[in-house]
Design an enzyme around this catalytic site. Structure first.
Site, PDB file in Angstrom:
ATOM      1  N   GLY B 477      29.927  45.756  17.898  1.00  0.00           N
ATOM      2  CA  GLY B 477      29.711  46.947  18.699  1.00  0.00           C
ATOM      3  C   GLY B 477      30.508  46.893  19.990  1.00  0.00           C
ATOM      4  O   GLY B 477      30.659  47.877  20.688  1.00  0.00           O
ATOM      5  N   GLY B 479      33.599  46.468  20.211  1.00  0.00           N
ATOM      6  CA  GLY B 479      34.940  47.021  20.046  1.00  0.00           C
ATOM      7  C   GLY B 479      35.971  45.984  19.683  1.00  0.00           C
ATOM      8  O   GLY B 479      37.172  46.198  19.853  1.00  0.00           O
ATOM      9  N   SER B 518      33.594  34.056  22.325  1.00  0.00           N
ATOM     10  CA  SER B 518      34.687  34.880  22.879  1.00  0.00           C
ATOM     11  C   SER B 518      36.008  34.601  22.178  1.00  0.00           C
ATOM     12  O   SER B 518      37.056  34.483  22.806  1.00  0.00           O
ATOM     13  CB  SER B 518      34.837  34.632  24.392  1.00  0.00           C
ATOM     14  OG  SER B 518      33.692  35.051  25.080  1.00  0.00           O
ATOM     15  N   ARG B 519      35.950  34.453  20.833  1.00  0.00           N
ATOM     16  CA  ARG B 519      37.131  33.983  20.125  1.00  0.00           C
ATOM     17  C   ARG B 519      37.941  35.090  19.462  1.00  0.00           C
ATOM     18  O   ARG B 519      39.085  34.885  19.056  1.00  0.00           O
ATOM     19  CB  ARG B 519      36.724  32.924  19.081  1.00  0.00           C
ATOM     20  CG  ARG B 519      35.752  33.422  18.018  1.00  0.00           C
ATOM     21  CD  ARG B 519      35.290  32.287  17.110  1.00  0.00           C
ATOM     22  NE  ARG B 519      36.345  31.780  16.261  1.00  0.00           N
ATOM     23  CZ  ARG B 519      36.840  32.449  15.227  1.00  0.00           C
ATOM     24  NH1 ARG B 519      36.371  33.633  14.910  1.00  0.00           N
ATOM     25  NH2 ARG B 519      37.798  31.917  14.512  1.00  0.00           N
ATOM     26  N   THR B 521      39.372  38.191  20.273  1.00  0.00           N
ATOM     27  CA  THR B 521      40.609  38.770  20.802  1.00  0.00           C
ATOM     28  C   THR B 521      41.752  37.760  20.704  1.00  0.00           C
ATOM     29  O   THR B 521      42.848  38.087  20.263  1.00  0.00           O
ATOM     30  CB  THR B 521      40.415  39.235  22.251  1.00  0.00           C
ATOM     31  OG1 THR B 521      39.446  40.283  22.249  1.00  0.00           O
ATOM     32  CG2 THR B 521      41.708  39.749  22.856  1.00  0.00           C
ATOM     33  N   ALA B 709      46.404  38.068  26.029  1.00  0.00           N
ATOM     34  CA  ALA B 709      44.956  38.289  26.153  1.00  0.00           C
ATOM     35  C   ALA B 709      44.145  37.068  25.750  1.00  0.00           C
ATOM     36  O   ALA B 709      44.535  36.294  24.884  1.00  0.00           O
ATOM     37  CB  ALA B 709      44.544  39.480  25.296  1.00  0.00           C
ATOM     38  N   LYS B 710      43.003  36.903  26.393  1.00  0.00           N
ATOM     39  CA  LYS B 710      42.023  35.903  25.992  1.00  0.00           C
ATOM     40  C   LYS B 710      40.638  36.552  26.009  1.00  0.00           C
ATOM     41  O   LYS B 710      40.532  37.768  26.134  1.00  0.00           O
ATOM     42  CB  LYS B 710      42.136  34.662  26.886  1.00  0.00           C
ATOM     43  CG  LYS B 710      42.239  34.937  28.370  1.00  0.00           C
ATOM     44  CD  LYS B 710      42.665  33.689  29.189  1.00  0.00           C
ATOM     45  CE  LYS B 710      42.655  34.000  30.678  1.00  0.00           C
ATOM     46  NZ  LYS B 710      43.091  32.906  31.533  1.00  0.00           N
ATOM     47  N   GLY B 711      39.596  35.755  25.866  1.00  0.00           N
ATOM     48  CA  GLY B 711      38.253  36.331  25.706  1.00  0.00           C
ATOM     49  C   GLY B 711      37.701  36.937  26.982  1.00  0.00           C
ATOM     50  O   GLY B 711      38.075  36.561  28.085  1.00  0.00           O
ATOM     51  N   GLU B 714      32.071  36.904  27.443  1.00  0.00           N
ATOM     52  CA  GLU B 714      31.113  36.008  28.076  1.00  0.00           C
ATOM     53  C   GLU B 714      31.365  35.790  29.559  1.00  0.00           C
ATOM     54  O   GLU B 714      30.414  35.619  30.323  1.00  0.00           O
ATOM     55  CB  GLU B 714      31.033  34.706  27.273  1.00  0.00           C
ATOM     56  CG  GLU B 714      30.432  35.009  25.900  1.00  0.00           C
ATOM     57  CD  GLU B 714      30.471  33.851  24.931  1.00  0.00           C
ATOM     58  OE1 GLU B 714      29.412  33.259  24.709  1.00  0.00           O
ATOM     59  OE2 GLU B 714      31.547  33.546  24.389  1.00  0.00           O
TER      60      GLU B 714
END
Lengths: 284, 760, 160
Positions: B477, B479, B518-519, B521, B709-711, B714
């Protein structure tokens, strides 16, 4: 469960019998039935009895029909001007979706110690009007709540109206709901104060308290420190201390008994000062 | 590099179906002939099952099957410890523990069947407190685990004793966090359909369709992971809570036994008492400092509440223990952790994976330190932050870092200096920072196919020029899959609105670990980017043939393949695909960087790390303890923003969720029974509670991330709790919140405590 | 078992169904296919099941279905569908006011009811109007922006 929609008050009363319950907004009763907290054999739907849904001024009183919703309270100029603590409590009551259904009488009949409307109604000397096949009777709200979740209403009786004394130009009042979030919250402490003033003297003082005992109640001992007095620091401190003394709160998921008792004193002091237009001892 | 799609604001790709109420959530899924599955749950925190009789329930008309220890094999499972069973065997260990389950024609019958199951319990003493649980005479939650200690570790690194000896000043604090739930609005549920060939289809609001097969369904049911086809239904929120979903196991077991489809929907109450809420921890901190505010070393002792079963808790405890050490240049550390069993709901992972708790404790402590050293809390942090290129004490390699910029933003936007100069009269400001992984190699050992943390993607272009992305990484959810679509759109030159990313499905999609840590992206995004580049190449190669122009002289713009030199010469992507007579596909795979930590927990667990700083301004009612958050101001370093709208949504949602956790939430266990069993006793923030939020992104352009980009998920939640607590400290002239939540009562106690300290 | 035949007009379609006396309106609506009305807390605490009952926003879980006999019910799909979105829905998309989408049907209902009463709500009006709808994903900010933008869009639409 049997379901019956009443087309009139008489029909509703005729259908009331052991194990039956009136259902109006349903905001308390419906989940109670769904989750098995209440067993009822028959629900008598009174939600369409429009004759019980009104707010009006009559004979110097404000009459609130049993089925007036909390939204109706909010929309009423009469309530806002002549029963402002009730207006404020309606503003803090749940959220709009619930307010649109919840009725004033329903909030009282649920008899929660934290019933939001009870303190302000108590503070305006509310009288509850009841009817049954036996006839009509009236009961001061201060005698309405008997014990935890228990009212003086007999099973076959129906609340038809709540009658309160409007606030006059000289009268002073204040309301506060201490809660753990800004909406949709059960009160930790609810306080309403009404001071009927006559030439600077407090002719009558009424303090309604919620969530600090098994029932919402009037803090009579606290009121006695104010009645007949010119209200100043001393009277307010005494009343606040007496209110805190009167509290018989419990520990629950929202707060401890000791915090509630303490807040009872703090908030009664604050509301009295606010009502009297005195500065607060601590910035609020 | 200029971008067409990346970095701009886009609606999520499934927004239209969501706003029109068309999304099929698990409870909306219709399975013809499905039975209703329901569980009988333990009413006791701790009891021995003396007798379990399901006969009457089985005989009730309409009941298809009753499962319990009586008719299921003893197949313990668990990610770290095999300490959990499908159904309680000798004992129940928490209120809510699954004792039996039924499948019946409808809910009413199922409910009645549950009431007919007779269980004779011998009630045992409850072990509710993690400290009492360690006493020698404490009852044992698991009879074979002495001292109720599920895990324990002790690490010393960098000459810690010397650091403390040489320090100019040392500080000590203790902090306690509470048991809080993910409180997604959609109650958890799963459905399963047994097929005559012995295979089982499972649907559910799951964070990882692949992993649930390997760590739960397969081992418990004695089947191979391939025997299950698991399809995700869009979760109505998850936040970590829908990773180890026992409802999947219940549905699958009931369906196999009944040989019929079964829907197993939990009520909100069941969800609150029997899922895997955020782990409560007790953290003792000591830190050593030079007079100028340079950190010299820290000691951390952690007692973590495991609850009745372990699941991912050992990893969560590690995360709590080590993470904050990497945010600052920490020369030495000593860390001790104990994970303790209790007779309370098993705790688990929630957004932050322990870092919310760790950051609350450490960042609160830092403000006490700043106070003690007479330094500004922002300056103290800025002096010690890690930087790009650093290798931390624990071996973390900082590939990109903009935390200092984030903090400077907060300081500037909040008018920090002026507001810090005031304070103490019921109004104050505070801030806090955090570091977080983008993927965690540790999971690959515990959960993954081997010691890699892989993701793969397939990008398929059809004859209408529409693109479908298959990725094993799920959208909760937030995105996440929209991010994949934007990345692929950027790569392929095809407009965003032509992309579709279906919910994950093990039946045809390539492997992905799923949504956590947070993996997505970083890892999923890279895999999809590679797949999109492959698909683009294949498209251009095909077009080159049809257009008789070399592929390297072609480009794709707005869904048209055209000659760079002569833009009028073009074919639509759809026409190209059509002429090939097949779909055009691209494949991609990306393996996360980093290491599996060694036994001493040394190593670089993630490819890269994200950062954030949150600032809060509060008003405290000094007489009631009521705290109002007046505004929140944040800076985030997500490497690079892919979808601005989605990134902002992550930040705003994370802040309010974190504020809600900090201030009002709690399952509130009392002697092993939870009191927050519905949404009026378990409070989460309403619209009325949402503070104004100002925020910005500081893009460190990560070298490993897709487009840098990274996470983000969190880092958006971790620091806010400490920021609020630090603001309360400032506003009250020293009321330190050492136990969460920041309830009015707690605040008032802290105010009085501070007052007593000041006068004594 | 006491069952009752009731009639409702749901999203402008006449529905006749048998309900049990204690069946909630939420469960009855979902049973006949209106699954866009979401089931979560069933205690009036979350607002995911919000509908318009004769034009008034209420929680469907807090009523017996039989109480709705003869009523007009509007769900989110009565307010707008994929091809014909209401401004509130359009703006929730544009402003990012939707993430997981589970609370969204209820949010749309409450927002529509708010805008029906108040064409130019302030931020506080919007906060109050949505106070009965829990959202766990968005932090509400983008929902407020969406409702505000929808109000603007509707006012401008009126002007033209």
């Amino acid at each position: 469960m049997e379901f019956l929609r009443a087309a009139s008050v008489d029909e509703a009363l005729a259908a009331a019998r052991d194990g039956a319950a009136f259902v109006a907004g349903g905001t308390n009763l419906v989940p109670d039935v769904l989750f098995g907290r209440k067993k009822i054999s028959r629900a008598v739907d009174i939600s369409r009895l429009d004759e019980l849904r009104y707010i009006e001024e009559a004979d110097g009183k404000i009459r609130i029909g049993a089925l007036a919703t909390v939204t109706d309270l909010l929309d009423s100029d009469l309530i806002r001007t002549a029963a402002s603590p009730l207006h404020e409590s309606a503003l803090e009551f749940a959220g709009p979706l619930v307010r649109n259904r919840a009725s004033v009488a329903g909030n009282l009949m649920d008899a929660s110690p934290a019933a939001d409307l009870a303190p302000p109604l108590l503070a305006q000397d509310a009288i509850v009007e009841l009817v049954s096949v036996e006839g009509e009777r009236a009961l001061p709200l201060s005698e309405f709540f008997l014990d935890y979740r228990k009212t003086a209403v007999r099973p076959e009786e129906l609340v038809t109206a709540i009658v309160i004394d409007p606030l006059g130009a000289e009268d002073r009042c204040a309301y506060y709901k201490l809660q753990l979030r800004r909406a949709m919250a059960i009160a930790v402490v609810g306080v309403a104060v009404v001071l009927r003033m006559n030439r600077g003297v407090c002719a009558e003082a009424v303090i309604g308290l919620g969530a600090v005992a098994a029932i919402p109640y009037r803090a009579h001992a606290a009121e006695a420190h104010l009645r007949g007095k010119e209200i100043g620091e001393v009277e307010i401190e005494s009343a606040a201390a007496a209110a805190a003394d009167s509290a018989q709160p419990i520990d629950d998921v929202r707060a401890s008994a000791s915090y509630r008792r303490k807040m009872c004193g703090v908030l009664v002091r604050r509301m009295l000062r606010k009502a009297m237009g005195m500065p607060q001892t601590v910035a609020v | 590099m200029s971008t067409r799609v990346v970095g701009r604001p886009h609606p999520i790709i499934d927004a239209v179906e969501k706003v029109s109420g068309a999304t099929v959530f698990i409870n909306d899924l219709e399975l013809p002939g499905a039975l209703t599955g329901m569980a009988l749950r333990s009413p006791h925190p701790h009891a021995r099952i003396l007798n379990l009789d399901t006969m009457d329930a089985e005989r009730l008309p309409g009941v298809a099957v009753v499962l319990s220890k009586n008719n299921t094999p003893d197949a313990p499972f668990g990610i770290n410890h095999k300490d959990e069973a499908a159904f309680c065997r000798e004992k129940v260990r928490y209120v809510g523990d699954e004792v039996a389950a039924v499948a019946a024609v409808d809910e009413e019958t199922a409910r009645e069947a549950l009431s007919l199951i007779r269980v004779e319990y011998e009630v045992l003493p409850t072990v509710a407190d993690p400290f009492a649980a360690q006493e020698p005479d404490a009852p044992l939650v698991h009879d074979s685990v002495a001292g109720n200690i599920a895990n324990e570790f002790h690490i010393k690194r960098g000459g810690i004793d010397e650091a403390f000896h040489a320090a100019d000043a040392t500080f000590a604090d203790e902090f306690h966090t509470h048991l809080a739930h993910q409180a997604y609005i959609e109650p958890t549920g799963c459905a399963a359909q047994w097929h005559p060939d012995g295979k089982i289809s499972v649907w559910g609001c799951l964070q990882s369709v692949f992993l649930i097969r390997t760590f739960m369904l397969g081992p418990v049911m004695g089947m191979s992971a391939d025997d299950f086809r698991v399809t995700q239904t869009k979760p109505g929120g998850a936040f970590g809570g829908k990773l180890d979903v026992k409802a999947a196991l219940m549905a699958a077991m009931l369906s196999r036994a009944a040989e019929k489809p079964v829907k197993f929907m939990m009520s909100l109450e069941e969800d609150l008492i029997a899922m895997r809420p955020r782990m409560p921890v007790h953290i003792s901190l000591e830190s050593a400092w030079k007079r100028d505010g340079t950190l010299a070393g820290k000691r951390v002792r952690i007692v973590a509440e495991n609850g009745a079963y372990s699941s991912l808790s050992p990893a969560i405890m590690s995360s709590i223990a080590l993470r904050t050490d990497n945010l600052y240049k920490t020369p030495a550390a000593e860390i001790q952790g104990k994970l303790v069993y209790t007779n309370i709901i098993p705790s688990g992972q929630m957004r932050g994976f322990g870092n919310v708790q760790a950051t609350y404790a450490w960042e609160s402590h830092l403000d006490n330190v700043a106070d003690g050293l007479g330094l500004d809390p922002a300056d103290l942090r800025l002096k010690n932050y890690t930087e790009k290129g650093d290798v931390s004490l624990h071996g973390w390699k900082i590939a990109s870092c903009a935390v200092a910029d984030a903090t400077r933003h907060v300081v500037r936007e909040m008018d920090w200096k002026a507001k810090r100069a005031r304070g103490g009269e019921g109004r104050g400001v505070g801030l806090a920072s955090c570091i977080h992984v983008s993927g965690n190699k540790g999971f690959s050992v515990e959960l993954g196919p081997d010691d890699t943390d892989p993701s793969s993607g397939v990008v398929r272009v059809d004859e209408e020029g529409k693109v479908e992305i298959w990725s094993g990484e799920s959208d909760l959810g937030q995105g996440a899959t929209s991010v994949m679509a934007y990345i692929a759109s950027e790569v392929m030159g095809i407009p965003v609105d032509r992309f579709k990313v279906p919910p994950t499905d093990t039946g045809y999609m390539p492997f992905g670990m799923g949504a956590f840590a947070s993996r997505i992206t970083l890892i999923g995004g890279n895999a999809v980017k590679i797949a999109a580049e492959d698909a683009r190449r294949n498209l251009l190669d095909a077009a080159a043939e049809f257009m008789e122009i070399p592929a390297d002289e072609l480009e794709i713009v707005e869904g048209d393949v055209r000659a760079k030199a002569l833009p009028e010469r073009k074919m639509t992507v759809g026409e190209v695909v059509s002429r090939t007579g097949s779909v055009i596909e691209g494949n991609g795979k990306w393996l996360a960087g980093g290491d599996v930590l060694d036994k001493e927990k040394y190593g670089n667990p993630s490819t890269t790390y994200s950062f954030s700083t949150h600032g809060a301004e509060v008003e405290v009612d000094m007489e009631t303890g009521v705290v109002t958050v007046l505004q929140v101001c944040c800076g985030h370093d997500p490497g690079r923003v892919i979808n601005r709208l989605g990134a902002e949504g992550q930040v705003e949602g994370g802040v309010v969720q974190g504020m809600s956790f900090a201030m009002m939430e709690g399952l509130a266990p009392l002697e092993g029974h939870l009191r927050g069993r519905n949404f009026h006793d378990y409070l989460i923030a309403t619209s009325m509670d949402a503070p104004p939020i100002e925020h910005d992104f500081f893009e460190s352009m990560d070298p490993y991330g897709p487009y840098g980009a990274k996470g983000l998920a969190e880092v958006a939640i971790n620091p806010i709790t400490a920021a609020i607590c630090n603001a309360v400290y400032h506003a009250t002239g020293g009321a330190r919140i050492r136990t969460l939540p920041v309830s009015p009562e707690r605040v008032l106690e802290a105010i009085e405590e501070a007052r007593n300290q000041n006068t004594s | 078992m006491n069952t009752y035949e009731i009639n409702m007009r749901v999203n402008e379609k006449d529905e006749t169904l048998d309900v049990q006396g204690d069946e909630t309106l939420l469960r009855a609506l979902r049973r006949i296919g209106y699954v866009e009305v979401k089931l979560s807390c069933e205690g009036g605490d979350c607002g995911a099941c919000a509908i318009l009952l004769d034009g008034v926003a209420v929680n469907a879980c807090l009523m017996f279905a039989a109480q709705a006999d003869g009523s007009e019910v509007t769900t989110v799909r009565g307010i707008g569908t994929e091809d014909d979105l209401h401004p509130v829905q359009e703006q929730l998309i544009e402003k990012g006011g939707v993430q997981c989408g589970f609370c969204t049907p209820g949010v749309v209902v409450s927002a529509k009811a708010l805008l029906d009463e108040n064409a130019a709500p302030s931020r506080e009006d919007i906060q109050r109007g949505l106070a009965g709808n829990l959202c766990r994903c968005t932090g509400y900010k983008k929902i407020f922006e969406a409702v505000s933008a929808a109000a603007r869009q509707m006012r401008e639409g009126d002007d033209s």
